[in-house]
Write a protein that holds these residues in place. Structure first.
Motif, PDB file in Angstrom:
ATOM      1  N   HIS A 201     -10.784   6.178 -18.666  1.00  0.00           N
ATOM      2  CA  HIS A 201     -10.625   7.074 -17.516  1.00  0.00           C
ATOM      3  C   HIS A 201     -10.665   6.294 -16.206  1.00  0.00           C
ATOM      4  CE1 HIS A 201     -11.020  10.795 -15.181  1.00  0.00           C
ATOM      5  NE2 HIS A 201     -11.897  10.133 -14.456  1.00  0.00           N
ATOM      6  N   LEU A 202     -11.599   5.372 -16.080  1.00  0.00           N
ATOM      7  CA  LEU A 202     -11.694   4.561 -14.863  1.00  0.00           C
ATOM      8  C   LEU A 202     -10.424   3.752 -14.645  1.00  0.00           C
ATOM      9  CD1 LEU A 202     -15.371   3.291 -15.224  1.00  0.00           C
ATOM     10  CD2 LEU A 202     -14.523   4.871 -13.481  1.00  0.00           C
ATOM     11  N   GLU A 203      -9.886   3.189 -15.721  1.00  0.00           N
ATOM     12  CA  GLU A 203      -8.649   2.423 -15.609  1.00  0.00           C
ATOM     13  C   GLU A 203      -7.513   3.312 -15.111  1.00  0.00           C
ATOM     14  OE1 GLU A 203      -7.658  -1.056 -16.957  1.00  0.00           O
ATOM     15  OE2 GLU A 203      -9.652  -1.275 -16.122  1.00  0.00           O
ATOM     16  N   LYS A 204      -7.442   4.540 -15.630  1.00  0.00           N
ATOM     17  CA  LYS A 204      -6.386   5.457 -15.198  1.00  0.00           C
ATOM     18  C   LYS A 204      -6.551   5.843 -13.732  1.00  0.00           C
ATOM     19  CE  LYS A 204      -5.720   7.458 -19.798  1.00  0.00           C
ATOM     20  NZ  LYS A 204      -5.899   8.656 -20.653  1.00  0.00           N
ATOM     21  N   LYS A 205      -7.784   5.851 -13.269  1.00  0.00           N
ATOM     22  CA  LYS A 205      -8.037   6.211 -11.880  1.00  0.00           C
ATOM     23  C   LYS A 205      -7.910   5.019 -10.944  1.00  0.00           C
ATOM     24  CE  LYS A 205      -8.763  10.557 -12.503  1.00  0.00           C
ATOM     25  NZ  LYS A 205      -7.843  11.555 -11.899  1.00  0.00           N
ATOM     26  N   GLY A 206      -7.513   3.889 -11.474  1.00  0.00           N
ATOM     27  CA  GLY A 206      -7.244   2.740 -10.616  1.00  0.00           C
ATOM     28  C   GLY A 206      -8.428   1.830 -10.364  1.00  0.00           C
ATOM     29  N   ILE A 207      -9.556   2.053 -11.046  1.00  0.00           N
ATOM     30  CA  ILE A 207     -10.694   1.133 -10.955  1.00  0.00           C
ATOM     31  C   ILE A 207     -10.619   0.182 -12.151  1.00  0.00           C
ATOM     32  CG2 ILE A 207     -13.211   0.896 -11.023  1.00  0.00           C
ATOM     33  CD1 ILE A 207     -13.422   3.559  -9.601  1.00  0.00           C
ATOM     34  N   ARG A 208     -10.331  -1.078 -11.874  1.00  0.00           N
ATOM     35  CA  ARG A 208     -10.196  -2.051 -12.956  1.00  0.00           C
ATOM     36  C   ARG A 208     -11.580  -2.466 -13.444  1.00  0.00           C
ATOM     37  NH1 ARG A 208      -6.561  -6.737 -10.627  1.00  0.00           N
ATOM     38  NH2 ARG A 208      -8.035  -6.485  -8.940  1.00  0.00           N
ATOM     39  N   VAL A 209     -11.774  -2.399 -14.760  1.00  0.00           N
ATOM     40  CA  VAL A 209     -13.057  -2.768 -15.357  1.00  0.00           C
ATOM     41  C   VAL A 209     -12.814  -3.870 -16.381  1.00  0.00           C
ATOM     42  CG1 VAL A 209     -15.075  -1.969 -16.617  1.00  0.00           C
ATOM     43  CG2 VAL A 209     -13.902  -0.413 -15.031  1.00  0.00           C
ATOM     44  N   THR A 580      11.684   4.202  -5.174  1.00  0.00           N
ATOM     45  CA  THR A 580      11.084   3.439  -4.077  1.00  0.00           C
ATOM     46  C   THR A 580      11.645   3.795  -2.707  1.00  0.00           C
ATOM     47  OG1 THR A 580      12.691   1.648  -4.292  1.00  0.00           O
ATOM     48  CG2 THR A 580      10.683   1.487  -5.620  1.00  0.00           C
ATOM     49  N   ARG A 581      12.524   4.817  -2.652  1.00  0.00           N
ATOM     50  CA  ARG A 581      13.114   5.204  -1.364  1.00  0.00           C
ATOM     51  C   ARG A 581      13.777   3.991  -0.706  1.00  0.00           C
ATOM     52  NH1 ARG A 581       8.044   6.416  -1.110  1.00  0.00           N
ATOM     53  NH2 ARG A 581       7.725   5.090   0.729  1.00  0.00           N
ATOM     54  N   ASN A 582      14.918   3.628  -1.220  1.00  0.00           N
ATOM     55  CA  ASN A 582      15.749   2.519  -0.728  1.00  0.00           C
ATOM     56  C   ASN A 582      15.087   1.145  -0.844  1.00  0.00           C
ATOM     57  OD1 ASN A 582      14.222   2.053   1.745  1.00  0.00           O
ATOM     58  ND2 ASN A 582      15.312   3.754   2.696  1.00  0.00           N
ATOM     59  N   GLY A 583      14.137   1.013  -1.766  1.00  0.00           N
ATOM     60  CA  GLY A 583      13.540  -0.296  -2.007  1.00  0.00           C
ATOM     61  C   GLY A 583      12.389  -0.654  -1.106  1.00  0.00           C
ATOM     62  N   LYS A 584      11.986   0.275  -0.261  1.00  0.00           N
ATOM     63  CA  LYS A 584      10.905  -0.011   0.679  1.00  0.00           C
ATOM     64  C   LYS A 584       9.658   0.775   0.261  1.00  0.00           C
ATOM     65  CE  LYS A 584       9.954  -0.148   5.669  1.00  0.00           C
ATOM     66  NZ  LYS A 584      10.482   0.216   7.000  1.00  0.00           N
ATOM     67  N   ILE A 585       8.586   0.048  -0.079  1.00  0.00           N
ATOM     68  CA  ILE A 585       7.338   0.695  -0.468  1.00  0.00           C
ATOM     69  C   ILE A 585       6.181   0.028   0.254  1.00  0.00           C
ATOM     70  CG2 ILE A 585       8.142   1.461  -2.734  1.00  0.00           C
ATOM     71  CD1 ILE A 585       6.764  -0.954  -3.944  1.00  0.00           C
ATOM     72  N   SER A 586       5.073   0.746   0.327  1.00  0.00           N
ATOM     73  CA  SER A 586       3.894   0.210   0.995  1.00  0.00           C
ATOM     74  C   SER A 586       3.123  -0.705   0.052  1.00  0.00           C
ATOM     75  CB  SER A 586       2.986   1.356   1.445  1.00  0.00           C
ATOM     76  OG  SER A 586       2.424   2.013   0.322  1.00  0.00           O
ATOM     77  N   ALA A 587       2.209  -1.464   0.617  1.00  0.00           N
ATOM     78  CA  ALA A 587       1.373  -2.346  -0.203  1.00  0.00           C
ATOM     79  C   ALA A 587       0.552  -1.530  -1.196  1.00  0.00           C
ATOM     80  CB  ALA A 587       0.457  -3.174   0.703  1.00  0.00           C
ATOM     81  N   GLU A 588       0.058  -0.359  -0.730  1.00  0.00           N
ATOM     82  CA  GLU A 588      -0.742   0.492  -1.609  1.00  0.00           C
ATOM     83  C   GLU A 588       0.099   1.028  -2.764  1.00  0.00           C
ATOM     84  OE1 GLU A 588      -0.668   0.696   1.673  1.00  0.00           O
ATOM     85  OE2 GLU A 588      -2.684  -0.025   2.160  1.00  0.00           O
ATOM     86  N   GLU A 589       1.356   1.409  -2.458  1.00  0.00           N
ATOM     87  CA  GLU A 589       2.237   1.899  -3.516  1.00  0.00           C
ATOM     88  C   GLU A 589       2.569   0.785  -4.502  1.00  0.00           C
ATOM     89  OE1 GLU A 589       4.672   5.398  -1.099  1.00  0.00           O
ATOM     90  OE2 GLU A 589       5.296   3.304  -0.949  1.00  0.00           O
ATOM     91  N   SER A 590       2.796  -0.404  -3.987  1.00  0.00           N
ATOM     92  CA  SER A 590       3.079  -1.554  -4.852  1.00  0.00           C
ATOM     93  C   SER A 590       1.900  -1.816  -5.781  1.00  0.00           C
ATOM     94  CB  SER A 590       3.371  -2.780  -3.996  1.00  0.00           C
ATOM     95  OG  SER A 590       3.583  -3.919  -4.805  1.00  0.00           O
ATOM     96  N   GLN A 591       0.706  -1.710  -5.235  1.00  0.00           N
ATOM     97  CA  GLN A 591      -0.492  -1.938  -6.044  1.00  0.00           C
ATOM     98  C   GLN A 591      -0.616  -0.862  -7.120  1.00  0.00           C
ATOM     99  OE1 GLN A 591      -4.167  -1.749  -3.855  1.00  0.00           O
ATOM    100  NE2 GLN A 591      -5.174  -3.120  -5.271  1.00  0.00           N
ATOM    101  N   ALA A 592      -0.308   0.387  -6.758  1.00  0.00           N
ATOM    102  CA  ALA A 592      -0.385   1.479  -7.729  1.00  0.00           C
ATOM    103  C   ALA A 592       0.610   1.263  -8.864  1.00  0.00           C
ATOM    104  CB  ALA A 592      -0.130   2.813  -7.035  1.00  0.00           C
ATOM    105  N   ILE A 593       1.821   0.803  -8.540  1.00  0.00           N
ATOM    106  CA  ILE A 593       2.832   0.547  -9.563  1.00  0.00           C
ATOM    107  C   ILE A 593       2.363  -0.576 -10.492  1.00  0.00           C
ATOM    108  CG2 ILE A 593       5.192  -0.254  -9.961  1.00  0.00           C
ATOM    109  CD1 ILE A 593       5.936   1.129  -7.294  1.00  0.00           C
ATOM    110  N   ALA A 594       1.774  -1.615  -9.911  1.00  0.00           N
ATOM    111  CA  ALA A 594       1.263  -2.722 -10.728  1.00  0.00           C
ATOM    112  C   ALA A 594       0.142  -2.257 -11.651  1.00  0.00           C
ATOM    113  CB  ALA A 594       0.789  -3.858  -9.823  1.00  0.00           C
ATOM    114  N   GLU A 595      -0.765  -1.445 -11.109  1.00  0.00           N
ATOM    115  CA  GLU A 595      -1.863  -0.918 -11.926  1.00  0.00           C
ATOM    116  C   GLU A 595      -1.306  -0.047 -13.050  1.00  0.00           C
ATOM    117  OE1 GLU A 595      -5.053  -1.413 -11.910  1.00  0.00           O
ATOM    118  OE2 GLU A 595      -5.292  -2.607 -10.104  1.00  0.00           O
ATOM    119  N   ALA A 596      -0.313   0.797 -12.722  1.00  0.00           N
ATOM    120  CA  ALA A 596       0.276   1.676 -13.726  1.00  0.00           C
ATOM    121  C   ALA A 596       0.934   0.877 -14.839  1.00  0.00           C
ATOM    122  CB  ALA A 596       1.289   2.606 -13.062  1.00  0.00           C
ATOM    123  N   ALA A 597       1.606  -0.213 -14.470  1.00  0.00           N
ATOM    124  CA  ALA A 597       2.256  -1.055 -15.474  1.00  0.00           C
ATOM    125  C   ALA A 597       1.218  -1.677 -16.408  1.00  0.00           C
ATOM    126  CB  ALA A 597       3.074  -2.145 -14.793  1.00  0.00           C
TER     127      ALA A 597
END
Length: 862
Positions: A201-209, A580-597
């Motif tokens: 659950h923590l991993e899904k919520k973006g807290i890496r353990v 990504t709305r024309n390829g432009k994303i925020s740092a936070e969005e990029s981090q979320a995509i990386a975590e999701a992957a």
């Protein structure tokens, strides 16, 4: 009587206050090392997270207020340094003056509590590293994070404080990584399978353990920059050391005090082995209420209870019944992101170690009426003794009021209750609060069914250990939900089931386990005697199937519409397109995509030619959890099917030739036509590209509709000198400018690139109007078609957007299912299409067009 109490947080202040209420004649002196007393140590993580706004809110009582309220003498800044139990003298050091002082007593209470254990690793004292035990710790940590604009944090320790701090740091916008030396979160508190659910659950919520990971060194010079661990290095701007606590009893070494690992051993009257010396709170080793075995339970709740009972013992006023502290159950509860976790009594592992013949069950139930808003779940684990059915322990997870479930269990444990004592318990019921049969009672029923043989099941722990090896998984859900697994409709089982042999070993799985139990009951009636139910089923367990389950063609088509394209080298893995709305994303969005992957896919990310990011290797069962995870970060999946596709654009005004803000324009197109038309089916895919200048980096003329930024020069011929060597003529890449009859002239070959603007030294080309060229009917692929440019240069953005919408409406209205827009333009004729795009008739028919049942299948295959 003269009573001296050392320690002024929970047990010490509670003892002092109750003692003075019991007998005002007793002289009570409370000395404490800290400047604050009676502070809310358990509230410190919530101050870090900003839920508690001011430091003052953490302090329950000031020394002055407490003294006035209770009548006890309070001395702060006084640290105990020694004890002469024979002389009944406590020695303490005044932290202001450094002078030693002596305190004589008739009775002495040690309530010095515990301090944060500081890991003995290099760099632990670098600025930016904090423990979390006193209000000062929380205040300085929050101030540091805000002052230094910290974006990343590492928490050392996945116990209660560590995970609470992790949640609260994340609420402040920090990316949080937790390092835990043990192989599970909250070791010794929850059984492994319950802790594994929390970890996932923590991993899904973006807290890496990171489990089984040792922090080896804090990195940085003037401030912390990272943590080196056995799992690698982690960059961060702040570190919270939450690796447990240690009792504050070092001053008692050599006094003859009986201690175990620094904790003071006491009996039921809270007496130590030294005469007239008592101990309570986090420094005391009490006993387990169930087993009578020694147990250290450093909790604010038990510290207060111990202090109150000790005061009654010291006062001698037992009110008709000799007082004794009965011991602790280890009751605790913790709040995590969207998940609350509570426990009491013995874990299954502890029960077995103590020799109990323990039996347990995990039941996933509704936490209130399923139809009531915000209804969620409880995952309840009950542990009982097989022979007597005596309740031994309970663990509960869920987004809601797990504390009420634990409190019911505490009452039962205190009264030596058996499962049967709960069977018809008349607990409060109304849809906002509970289910008609209380969730706790439902869990009891599951364990009773297991004990009496009505339910044959595997616990999640048994399943994790491989107990279901050799069993065939059967999907017992209401509708098929497990890809590649035989589905059996419970409501249609009225005899033998086709494709199932009565001797087969069958593992029945649904969402929570209830429907699987119903199916087991029916199958057993018809002779299927070798079935097992997976407790908690898919909502609690990570389901393992034999090999890769093939996803049905219907499901492949369904999830394709969600942006998930099957990897053809696998049977059940998909690549997820993240818009990504024309390829432009925020740092936070990029981090979320990386975590999701990392959590839901293979950990790999690719970029498509349409500037859409793809998360690779997503198993079918992870599709919905992945979409939910991304949605919390404001991201969406899609970009497939016979619809308007995500917009692609070049760099626009960040390019030296850019004439327009392509990002702003494509964002608006994305909002209006990708999102606004997301439910509108078209004959085929419809691609839009926005280029900032005629260089055409993103090939607007090879898209269904392309927009090119234009800079339309506003010529002032009165300023033109008709120069023999014209700078405008020389700079024009299209050779569209020429001096004719003494004046500059632009031919039809001018593409409005804007290179000529401000090139005339006499000001003839000093101004320009931003404009847009539009291409229609381009395509790229097996067939290539170059789009044709509309004759008009649009200088108004709203007019441009209107043309985009009319092109989409024309394609829907007049296109044939399966054909591309270029085919539609060719079939209708460019001039006919252009005429319609420059009039408003298509917009007038919009409502009728959109509501028509057309192109229900469409022609897009990706």
């Amino acid at each position: 009587m003269n009573v001296v109490i050392v320690g002024g947080v929970a047990a010490g202040t509670k003892t002092a206050a109750k003692l003075k209420r019991e007998d005002r004649s007793i002289n009570v002196t409370l000395i404490t090392k800290d400047r604050d007393i009676s502070y809310a140590g358990c509230g410190l993580p919530y101050y870090v997270g900003g839920l508690i706004e001011t430091e003052e809110e953490l302090v329950v009582n000031t020394p002055q207020k407490f003294a006035a309220l209770t009548g006890a003498d309070v001395i702060t800044g006084m640290e105990a340094t020694g004890l002469d139990a024979q002389a009944k003298v406590l020695t303490a050091k005044n932290l202001d003056t450094g002078a030693e002082e002596e305190f004589s007593y008739d009775k002495l209470v040690i309530a010095t509590g515990a301090s944060a254990a500081v890991p003995p690793i290099p760099g632990i004292h670098i600025p930016g590293v904090f423990k979390m035990r006193t209000p000062e710790d929380a205040v300085t940590a929050r101030d540091y994070a805000q002052k230094h604009n910290v974006k990343q944090a590492v928490v050392i320790g996945a116990g209660f404080i560590g995970l609470e701090v992790a949640e609260n740091l994340q609420k402040q916008g920090l990316s949080v990584t937790v390092l835990e030396f043990a192989d599970q979160v909250m070791p010794g508190v929850f059984d492994f399978e319950m802790a594994d659910f929390i970890y996932r659950h923590l991993e899904k919520k973006g807290i890496r353990v990171y489990l089984s990971t040792k922090a080896e060194e804090i990195l940085g010079g003037g401030s912390v920059t990272g943590v080196k661990s056995s799992a690698g290095e982690f960059s961060c701007g702040i570190v919270i050391a939450a690796a447990g606590v240690r009792p504050n009893t070092a001053f008692l070494n050599g006094t003859g005090m009986e201690m175990v690992k620094g904790t003071i051993v006491v009996n039921g009257q809270m007496e130590t082995n030294l005469p007239d010396v008592y101990a309570a709170g986090d420094c005391a080793m009490v006993k387990n209420r169930l087993t009578g075995a020694p147990q250290w339970s450093p909790m604010g709740s038990s510290a207060n209870l111990e202090g109150r009972t000790l005061a009654q013992i010291l006062s001698g006023k037992d009110h008709g019944e000799p007082k004794a502290y009965p011991g602790v159950l280890g009751t605790s509860v913790v709040k995590l992101p969207d998940l609350n976790c509570g426990r009491t009594g013995l874990t299954e592992a502890q029960a077995r170690e103590l020799g109990y013949n323990a039996v347990c069950a995990v039941a996933v139930t509704d936490d209130k009426a399923h139809y009531y808003p915000d209804a969620a779940f409880f995952a309840t684990k009950l542990i009982a003794e097989q022979e007597t059915h005596k309740l031994l322990g309970v663990q509960v997870l869920g987004p809601g009021a797990v504390d009420k479930m634990i409190d019911i269990a505490v009452t039962g444990l205190n009264m030596d209750a058996r499962l049967e004592d709960f069977e018809n318990a008349d607990y409060a019921y109304a849809p906002p609060f509970s289910t008609a049969i209380h969730p706790f009672v439902q869990a009891v029923y599951v364990l009773q069914n297991k004990l009496n043989g009505a339910l044959k099941s595997f616990t999640p722990a048994e399943y994790m250990r491989g107990a279901a090896e050799g069993y065939r998984v059967i999907d017992a859900s209401g509708v098929p939900a497990i890809p590649g697994v035989k589905f059996v409709d419970l409501t249609k089982v009225n005899g033998e089931v086709e494709g199932l042999n009565k001797d087969d070993k069958l593992l029945l799985v649904c969402a929570r386990g209830k429907r699987a139990y119903f199916l087991q009951n029916r199958l057993r009636h018809f002779g299927y005697t070798n079935t097992k139910v997976l407790e908690g089923s898919t909502s609690f367990n990570v389901l393992k199937t034999d090999g890769e389950a093939e996803v049905s063609p219907e499901d492949v088509t369904r999830v394709k519409g969600l942006g998930f394209l099957r990897d053809k080298t696998t049977k059940n893995k998909f690549n997820c397109r993240v818009i990504t709305r024309n390829g432009k994303i925020s740092a936070e969005e990029s981090q979320a995509i990386a975590e999701a992957a990392k959590i839901y896919g293979s950990g790999e990310i690719t970029m498509t030619t349409r500037l859409t990011m793809e998360i690779q290797g997503v198993p079918y069962e992870n599709i919905e959890p992945l979409r939910e995870f991304l949605s919390r970060a404001g991201l969406e999946t899609g970009g497939t099917g016979s619809k308007v596709r995500p917009v692609v654009s070049c760099k626009g005004t960040t390019c030296q030739y850019g004439n327009i803000d392509t990002f702003a324009l494509s964002d608006e197109i994305h909002r209006r036509f990708y999102q606004g038309y997301r439910e509108v089916k078209l004959p085929h895919k419809f691609k839009i590209a926005v280029g900032g200048c005629p260089n055409n980096c993103v090939k607007p003329d090879l898209n269904d509709l392309g927009i090119v930024g234009a800079n339309v020069p506003q010529i002032d011929l009165e300023k033109c000198r008709g120069c023999k060597v014209c700078r405008v003529e020389n700079v024009c890449p299209m050779k569209a400018a020429a001096v004719t009859d003494g004046k500059i002239v632009l031919s039809e070959s001018c593409n409005n690139c804007g290179r000529c603007v401000k090139r005339c030294p006499f000001g003839a080309f000093d101004s320009a109007k931003t404009g847009y060229r539009v291409y229609i009917g381009g395509r790229w692929g097996k067939k290539i078609a170059r789009g044709q440019m509309l004759g008009k240069v649009f200088t108004n953005e709203e007019e441009l957007l209107s043309v985009v919408e009319k092109a989409i409406l024309l394609f829907r209205e007049q296109g044939i299912t399966g054909e591309r827009f270029s085919d539609t333009v060719a079939r209708l004729g460019f001039e006919t299409v252009e005429e319609q795009l420059l009039s408003d008739e298509l917009l007038q028919r919009k409502a009728e067009n959109i509501s028509a049942q057309k192109h229900l299948k469409g022609g897009a295959t990706c």
